[in-house]
Design an enzyme around this catalytic site. Structure first.
Site, mmCIF file in Angstrom:
data_model
loop_
_atom_site.group_PDB
_atom_site.id
_atom_site.type_symbol
_atom_site.label_atom_id
_atom_site.label_comp_id
_atom_site.label_asym_id
_atom_site.label_seq_id
_atom_site.Cartn_x
_atom_site.Cartn_y
_atom_site.Cartn_z
ATOM 1 N N GLN A 160 -89.936 57.336 49.694
ATOM 2 C CA GLN A 160 -89.924 58.770 49.430
ATOM 3 C C GLN A 160 -88.485 59.210 49.161
ATOM 4 O OE1 GLN A 160 -93.379 60.526 49.842
ATOM 5 N NE2 GLN A 160 -93.417 58.364 49.276
ATOM 6 N N ARG A 172 -91.060 64.923 53.464
ATOM 7 C CA ARG A 172 -90.217 65.090 52.283
ATOM 8 C C ARG A 172 -90.973 64.609 51.036
ATOM 9 N NH1 ARG A 172 -87.555 60.771 55.017
ATOM 10 N NH2 ARG A 172 -87.481 58.795 53.850
ATOM 11 N N ALA A 182 -97.936 67.753 53.627
ATOM 12 C CA ALA A 182 -97.621 66.459 53.019
ATOM 13 C C ALA A 182 -96.529 66.584 51.953
ATOM 14 C CB ALA A 182 -98.886 65.856 52.429
ATOM 15 N N HIS A 183 -96.194 65.451 51.342
ATOM 16 C CA HIS A 183 -95.081 65.414 50.390
ATOM 17 C C HIS A 183 -95.367 66.227 49.142
ATOM 18 C CE1 HIS A 183 -96.865 61.319 48.868
ATOM 19 N NE2 HIS A 183 -97.683 62.333 48.674
ATOM 20 N N ASN A 184 -94.291 66.847 48.632
ATOM 21 C CA ASN A 184 -94.312 67.605 47.375
ATOM 22 C C ASN A 184 -95.164 68.874 47.430
ATOM 23 O OD1 ASN A 184 -94.249 64.423 46.374
ATOM 24 N ND2 ASN A 184 -92.742 65.734 45.382
#
Length: 356
Positions: free
Chosen positions: A200, A220, A241-243
């Protein structure tokens, strides 16, 4: 401001309210209507609380003009347009605040970190390379601020919080105990029956006046950053969660889960235990009632719900049986039966009209 007591006149000034009663009456704290004693101040937030207010022993009541006229047995009032907002303001006056400044001896801080002179770094905090901690920010015991993290002014980072992934927090951000910000997102590429980890590479960007509860996890981004805009408020036990992108002033209740790359608009409310599938978009001003599951885009403002509401257990079992039976019947067959019933009704209506 934080002391043992205030005069009624001072309190009225602080909440920009109109005083009725003894301006020198001494108030020691806020309290609920049920538990208040004479030295306490309470708020009354609607007609349904009038009976409780009449029975209360509180010395002062924050009310609207209409409510004050109903409480004829009481003497001291502060009249405002919004009693709940006035109460919220006063909680900050009576709150016990951390007043320490400086760095405790057991904190471990890398020589390249920049810490404001009036910040407070508690015992056993670890701060890594090239970190920045802004003015009047408080970091409580055992927090870990990893390399390249930046924290703005007037922030509060509670005990055992971990901030990593070069996350950047703006001003007046509150993060409560055991929360992790900037942890590795859940990214894996499936190949030949195995999961292959995706490193990530993104970060987390958190705006001004954001509040994050305890035991939350904000991952991240994989490439782009996870973003929480200004004024977002998050309850305990929330997974982001990511994004993920969350717009300004959105509120997220406990046990919600938001999957990767989802985009949530401004001024939304996510009820407790709601879930959002990844890569979806939710428009501004959307409310999800508790335990809703979002499986497709929501393009218009409004209130949305999913799931089955509570039944008495035997009723719920019968309902589930009927749903299963309905699922086993082809949709075309149901449509034909409904058309047949409609034709019979129309025929019956015609017959009745002829008889008249």
């Amino acid at each position: 401001m934080n002391r043992h007591g205030y005069r009624l006149e001072e309190i009225a000034h602080l909440v920009k309210g109109e005083l009725f009663g003894d301006k020198d009456f001494k108030i020691s704290n806020l309290a609920s209507l049920e538990q208040a004693q004479n030295q306490h101040i309470c708020f009354v937030n609607g007609d349904k609380y009038l009976a409780q207010a009449e029975a209360s022993h509180a010395g002062v009541f924050i009310v609207t003009q209409h409510l004050m006229q109903q409480l004829k047995s009481k003497k001291n009032f502060i009249v405002v347009d919004n009693p709940y907002l006035a109460f919220a303001t006063l909680t900050h006056i009576f709150e016990k605040k951390v007043t320490q400044k400086g760095i405790e001896s057991t904190a471990q801080i890398h020589s390249s970190a920049i810490i404001a002179d009036d910040a407070y770094i508690a015992h056993y905090v670890v701060i890594g390379e090239n970190c920045v901690v802004g003015r009047n920010t408080i970091i409580q015991s055992h927090a870990v601020i990893d390399h390249h993290v930046e924290i703005g002014n007037d922030c509060f980072i509670d005990a055992h919080v971990t901030i990593t992934g070069a996350a950047k927090l703006k001003d007046r951000v509150r993060v409560h105990a055991n929360t992790v910000i900037g942890s590795e997102g859940f990214g894996f590429a499936p190949y030949q029956g195995k999961w292959h980890r995706i490193a990530q590479l993104g970060s987390v960007q958190i705006g001004n006046d954001v509040r994050i509860g305890s035991n939350c996890s904000i991952d991240r981004g994989a490439l782009d950053d996870t973003i929480l805009e200004d004024g977002v408020i998050i309850d305990n036990l929330v997974q982001i969660a990511h994004n993920v992108y969350i717009g300004q002033n959105t509120a997220i209740a406990a046990k919600c889960g938001i999957a990767g790359s989802a985009r949530i608009g401004k001024n939304c409310i996510l009820g407790g235990a709601s879930g959002v599938v990844g890569h979806l978009e939710i428009a501004d001003n959307v409310t999800l009632t508790a335990m809703s599951m979002v499986t497709k885009n929501i393009s218009e403002a409004g209130t949305y719900s999913s799931g089955i509401g509570l039944f008495e257990n035997s009723h719920w079992k019968k309902t589930i049986v009927r749903l299963r039976q309905l699922a086993d019947v082809p949709l075309t067959q149901i449509t034909k039966r409904l058309d047949h019933i409609q034709a019979q009704l129309e025929s019956l209506e015609s017959t009745l009209k002829l008889r008249k």
